[in-house]
Design a protein around this motif. Structure first.
Motif, short mmCIF file in Angstrom:
data_model
loop_
_atom_site.label_atom_id
_atom_site.label_comp_id
_atom_site.label_asym_id
_atom_site.label_seq_id
_atom_site.Cartn_x
_atom_site.Cartn_y
_atom_site.Cartn_z
N GLN A 287 6.58 5.77 14.81
CA GLN A 287 6.38 4.85 14.47
C GLN A 287 5.43 3.76 16.30
O GLN A 287 5.00 2.55 15.33
CB GLN A 287 7.69 4.42 14.66
N PHE B 220 2.39 3.32 13.75
CA PHE B 220 2.75 3.02 12.85
C PHE B 220 1.87 0.93 13.88
O PHE B 220 1.28 0.39 13.49
CB PHE B 220 3.89 2.57 12.20
N ALA B 221 2.24 1.27 15.11
CA ALA B 221 2.06 -0.15 15.64
C ALA B 221 1.19 -0.17 16.20
O ALA B 221 0.44 -1.14 16.26
CB ALA B 221 3.96 -0.12 16.33
N GLY C 35 -1.08 -1.61 14.24
CA GLY C 35 -0.60 -3.09 13.06
C GLY C 35 -1.53 -3.70 14.32
O GLY C 35 -2.06 -4.56 13.90
N ASP D 189 -5.63 -5.85 5.76
CA ASP D 189 -5.58 -4.16 5.55
C ASP D 189 -7.09 -2.91 5.45
O ASP D 189 -6.20 -1.87 6.12
CB ASP D 189 -5.64 -4.23 3.36
N ASN E 6 -8.87 -1.66 3.57
CA ASN E 6 -8.22 -0.77 3.22
C ASN E 6 -9.76 -0.73 2.14
O ASN E 6 -10.43 -1.16 1.32
CB ASN E 6 -7.32 -0.82 1.62
N LEU F 72 -10.31 0.06 -1.82
CA LEU F 72 -10.33 -0.77 -2.63
C LEU F 72 -11.84 -1.55 -2.65
O LEU F 72 -12.88 -2.04 -3.22
CB LEU F 72 -9.94 -2.30 -2.26
N THR G 68 14.43 7.10 15.68
CA THR G 68 13.70 5.35 14.81
C THR G 68 14.76 4.43 15.04
O THR G 68 15.40 3.81 14.04
CB THR G 68 14.07 5.95 13.51
N ASP H 1 6.56 -3.52 17.69
CA ASP H 1 7.94 -3.29 17.35
C ASP H 1 7.60 -3.57 15.43
O ASP H 1 8.21 -3.02 14.82
CB ASP H 1 8.67 -3.38 18.14
N PHE I 141 5.38 -4.92 13.86
CA PHE I 141 4.66 -4.08 13.26
C PHE I 141 4.71 -2.19 12.96
O PHE I 141 4.66 -1.34 11.48
CB PHE I 141 3.42 -3.69 14.11
N ALA I 142 5.45 -1.93 13.92
CA ALA I 142 6.35 -0.10 13.83
C ALA I 142 6.69 -0.37 12.31
O ALA I 142 6.62 0.64 11.45
CB ALA I 142 6.83 -0.18 15.45
N GLU J 164 7.73 -2.42 9.87
CA GLU J 164 6.83 -2.73 8.67
C GLU J 164 6.56 -1.44 7.62
O GLU J 164 5.83 -1.08 7.56
CB GLU J 164 5.92 -4.11 9.13
N GLY J 165 5.27 -1.02 9.51
CA GLY J 165 4.82 0.59 9.33
C GLY J 165 5.43 1.68 7.92
O GLY J 165 5.26 1.90 6.74
N ILE J 166 6.81 1.77 8.70
CA ILE J 166 8.33 2.40 8.36
C ILE J 166 8.30 2.35 7.26
O ILE J 166 8.25 3.32 6.40
CB ILE J 166 9.01 2.97 9.13
N LYS K 19 6.45 0.72 4.64
CA LYS K 19 6.05 0.55 3.88
C LYS K 19 5.47 1.87 3.35
O LYS K 19 5.14 2.38 2.03
CB LYS K 19 4.46 0.46 4.57
N ASP K 20 5.45 2.63 4.44
CA ASP K 20 5.37 4.37 4.41
C ASP K 20 6.37 4.79 3.53
O ASP K 20 6.22 5.65 2.70
CB ASP K 20 5.36 5.34 5.54
N GLN L 164 -7.04 6.65 -6.33
CA GLN L 164 -7.32 5.58 -4.91
C GLN L 164 -6.86 4.65 -5.45
O GLN L 164 -6.22 4.16 -4.07
CB GLN L 164 -8.58 5.59 -4.80
N ALA M 203 -4.00 2.56 -2.63
CA ALA M 203 -4.53 2.08 -1.96
C ALA M 203 -2.94 0.50 -2.04
O ALA M 203 -2.74 -0.08 -1.37
CB ALA M 203 -6.21 1.01 -1.87
N LEU M 204 -2.98 0.19 -3.44
CA LEU M 204 -2.47 -0.98 -3.49
C LEU M 204 -0.98 -0.63 -2.85
O LEU M 204 0.22 -1.59 -2.62
CB LEU M 204 -1.86 -1.30 -5.40
N LYS N 195 0.40 1.66 -1.16
CA LYS N 195 -0.02 1.74 0.83
C LYS N 195 0.09 0.19 1.31
O LYS N 195 1.30 -0.52 2.11
CB LYS N 195 -1.58 2.38 0.90
N ASP N 196 -0.80 -0.87 0.73
CA ASP N 196 -0.67 -2.26 1.00
C ASP N 196 0.85 -3.19 0.42
O ASP N 196 0.83 -4.29 1.23
CB ASP N 196 -1.65 -2.78 1.18
N ASN O 92 -0.03 -5.81 -0.88
CA ASN O 92 -0.28 -7.15 -0.76
C ASN O 92 -0.22 -7.94 -1.96
O ASN O 92 -1.11 -7.81 -2.44
CB ASN O 92 -1.70 -7.12 0.55
#
Lengths: 437, 437
Positions: free
Chosen positions: A259, A262-263, A266, A425, A427, A430, B251, B260, B262-263, B265-267, B269-270, B417, B421-422, B424-425, B427
């Motif tokens: 994690q 990821f932080a 970010g 992003d 990314n 894209l 976790t 944290d 960001f972390a 959100e990253g978890i 999204k992953d 690909q 990308a879509l 993962k993000d 967005n």
């Protein structure tokens, strides 16, 4: 021991970066200057077990760059730090050399580590003694010891640690405890909890007079080397030097678990997304659009400079940003884009952070739009593929003027929204796409 | 006290989620079952000072949802937890009620907190006593106390804490110390460092026999209420109950600082990006493409189910995924997409996590491609705008068959690909775009 130094000027750091503005030799007003030699030792021999990932975490990459390189960068950009000794395990030596090469690190000396943290740090300190191969790094008066997995240390804090170490012999970063600390019984029950206010978490960086910490390591016993983790303890125990403790910012935290990666990613992405540069062509509609776009993006908290000039000019590079929006009117303008890409490649602007390059294509002649668009699409994709190899992420946005006023406002909002999304992003999946506002 | 309960079935959790598979009342083989009443109290009255942000961190949102709702969800999906009492500050009451409504939380009772953590927890515990307004929650035998800002607690760990609390009277999660803990002198110097191995960080969740922890709070003095932070200490001090300590996963960490968030959100999204569902139309080229895509995506570590059926069918919903790829051949197929969007809306599939819905449009007739593409573009954008209001992120990908075999392979790689990308993000700024593979 192997010695490797880069020779390329390091690129600037993002404006919003915790490490602050670009370093210079001059102290800020009222700030104490450093007129004695300072070096850093970064132990980077850990094996990443705790992160639950196969790669040691200092070598885990985000935005195409290993964590360790971000940490090195934080030290490299501080003008008054002369040398950075990175201590790695033998199995990571080649990888480390590749990192130095790829990211143009120029102050780094690589040293092979020992089997524990303290042994590795000691080997790092020995790099400043005369070597059998004749290579010698100037012995620093103050040495900063820092973890390779704490990339967000800034110059101001390094200065505080350095000055305190020079004055007191030793200094260290501390943070308030996030959780209560408890002692456990051998059966796994609560024994007692500590009074949180009396204790601190000992973090990195730590600073020492070189002679003190080196002397402490020379006296270490096997138990220290095998099980110890705290340099402040060694300075206290063997040299009677009590470290001055300085409260550091939360960004000093140690990237330990998945994690945390990821932080870190970010934080970097967030920092890179706060400013940009709009490059307008010479014609009036282009400049007008650039100014409108500036206003719309600033309403979204993105600070934007407008630059007008020939497309190949290096003028665009001075702005300390990694986001560029190129405006083109009624032409395929791919030649200009190709020049811009080449400018970035030649200047190594994208070495440390991926550059986002967005072509905003304003179309004033709606009747030919479809064909025009598809032609532009084909051309932009091959340029994007090439640019991607140089860490430049190229995207296109199409915008038509055949609109009533309120539709136009909506289109401007759409352009800003798409730009914000691409910049946020970064990314690579894209690139080469032509989006429609 | 206000009482609010939802009535809608909670959506499933992502397959890769730390909270594991969907909860059921049946214990796993060899796992102890819970045949006594269990409830949870989540203090959520903190003010977010430490995160350096104006919003209290439990109310900070990512993927359109406040952190607190993720934590509630982690408890709500555990079948054997009857009630979740969330304790909030008065100024956040309306916001809390909106969250319950918007995310269909159904086991939650909201209680107004006190001025400190211990006062708030005590108020939470009092929700299980008979109330003056006659509303009563069944008194639990075991109550779990957990922070609103630790969203990734899983059912297995909650079970361990609950069973240990039932057996021992009290239990708590612990983690190894990441940093050395040191005691400081009043002048800010190192006093001594603690032997790391002897200590643990006390984390959440903690479990208690309700009668024990309630009795402890009844006996608390003003100093405890004002300055105390550790429930385990109260149970030990006032009831002589020494908690059983259980090592939890990393976790469990507490979302404290901006990094944290960001972390977290990253978890999330992953977790959401590891699987998907390809919905193929009835015709042969569509099914064939679906199978090719499945293979290509699986090579990128994305687990994909292929489903063939009428577009409005709810069959697509069973797969426990938040990523859907709809394949259409040679038709505008927007009607099918509109049906799919409606299916998601009706089923509330996107209540907790944004659904990514990608239309892959395979074009077998290259000569009409340009016009066709632009027409499709216009139509997809208005549907995407509507879908976005329902937390459904709709994108399009165009794929042409007029290609030699090796170009086709490249196109398939491109499709994969772009999808990756879509997904993962996630967005929202790019919805309605028609990308080209």
């Amino acid at each position: 021991m192997e010695v490797e130094r880069g020779s390329v000027d390091g690129p600037a750091r993002p404006a919003g970066c915790p490490a602050g503005e670009a370093a210079s030799g001059d102290p800020l007003p009222g700030r104490r200057s450093v007129d004695f030699p300072v070096a850093a030792v970064l132990p980077a021999g850990g094996c990443g077990e705790r992160a639950g990932i196969a790669t040691p975490k200092q070598f885990c990459a985000f935005l195409n760059r290993p964590l360790l390189s971000y940490t090195i960068e934080a030290f490299e950009r501080v003008a008054w730090i002369e040398h950075i000794v990175v201590v790695v395990a033998k199995e990571n030596l080649h990888q480390m050399m590749d990192i130095i090469q790829q990211f143009s690190h120029k102050k780094v000396t690589v040293v092979l580590g020992g089997s524990t943290r303290h042994r590795s740090i000691f080997k790092g300190l020995e790099a400043f003694r005369e070597q059998s191969d004749g290579v010698t790094l100037r012995k620093p008066e103050v040495v900063i010891i820092h973890d390779a997995v704490r990339p967000f240390v800034d110059e101001d804090f390094l200065l505080k640690i350095t000055v305190a170490a020079k004055d007191q012999g030793a200094s260290g970063a501390v943070r308030p405890l996030v959780s209560t600390v408890i002692a456990t019984t051998s059966e796994g029950y609560l024994d007692h909890s500590l009074e949180r206010a009396r204790y601190r978490a000992s973090e990195m960086p730590q600073g020492f007079l070189y002679d003190i910490i080196y002397r402490a390591y020379q006296q270490c016993c096997e138990t220290d080397f095998e099980f110890g983790t705290e340099c402040l303890h060694l300075a206290s125990h063997y040299c009677g030097t009590k470290a001055k403790l300085i409260e550091g910012p939360p960004t000093l935290w140690k990237v330990t678990y998945k994690q945390d990666l990821f932080a870190a990613e970010g934080i970097i992405k967030d920092m890179l997304s706060h400013n940009g540069c709009v490059v307008a062509g010479g014609c009036a509609p282009s400049v007008q659009l650039a100014c409108e776009l500036q206003k719309t993006l600033e309403a979204r908290s993105m600070q934007v400079d407008v630059i007008s000039g020939p497309p190949g000019s290096r003028a665009v590079l001075v702005s300390g940003t990694w986001n560029f929006i190129h405006i083109a009117v009624d032409s395929s303008c791919l030649d200009d884009m190709a020049k811009l890409v080449k400018t970035f490649q030649d200047s190594k602007h994208a070495v440390l952070y991926p550059v986002v390059l967005i072509l905003v294509h304003l179309n004033l002649q709606p009747q030919c739009s479809v064909t025009e668009r598809m032609r532009a699409l084909g051309a932009i994709r091959s340029l994007a593929t090439e640019a991607k190899h140089g860490n430049i992420l190229l995207y296109g946005i199409l915008l038509s003027r055949d609109k009533a006023l309120e539709q136009w406002d909506e289109s401007m909002e759409n352009v800003a929204q798409i730009i914000a999304a691409l910049v946020k992003d970064r990314n690579p999946g894209l690139v080469g796409q032509l989006l429609v506002a």
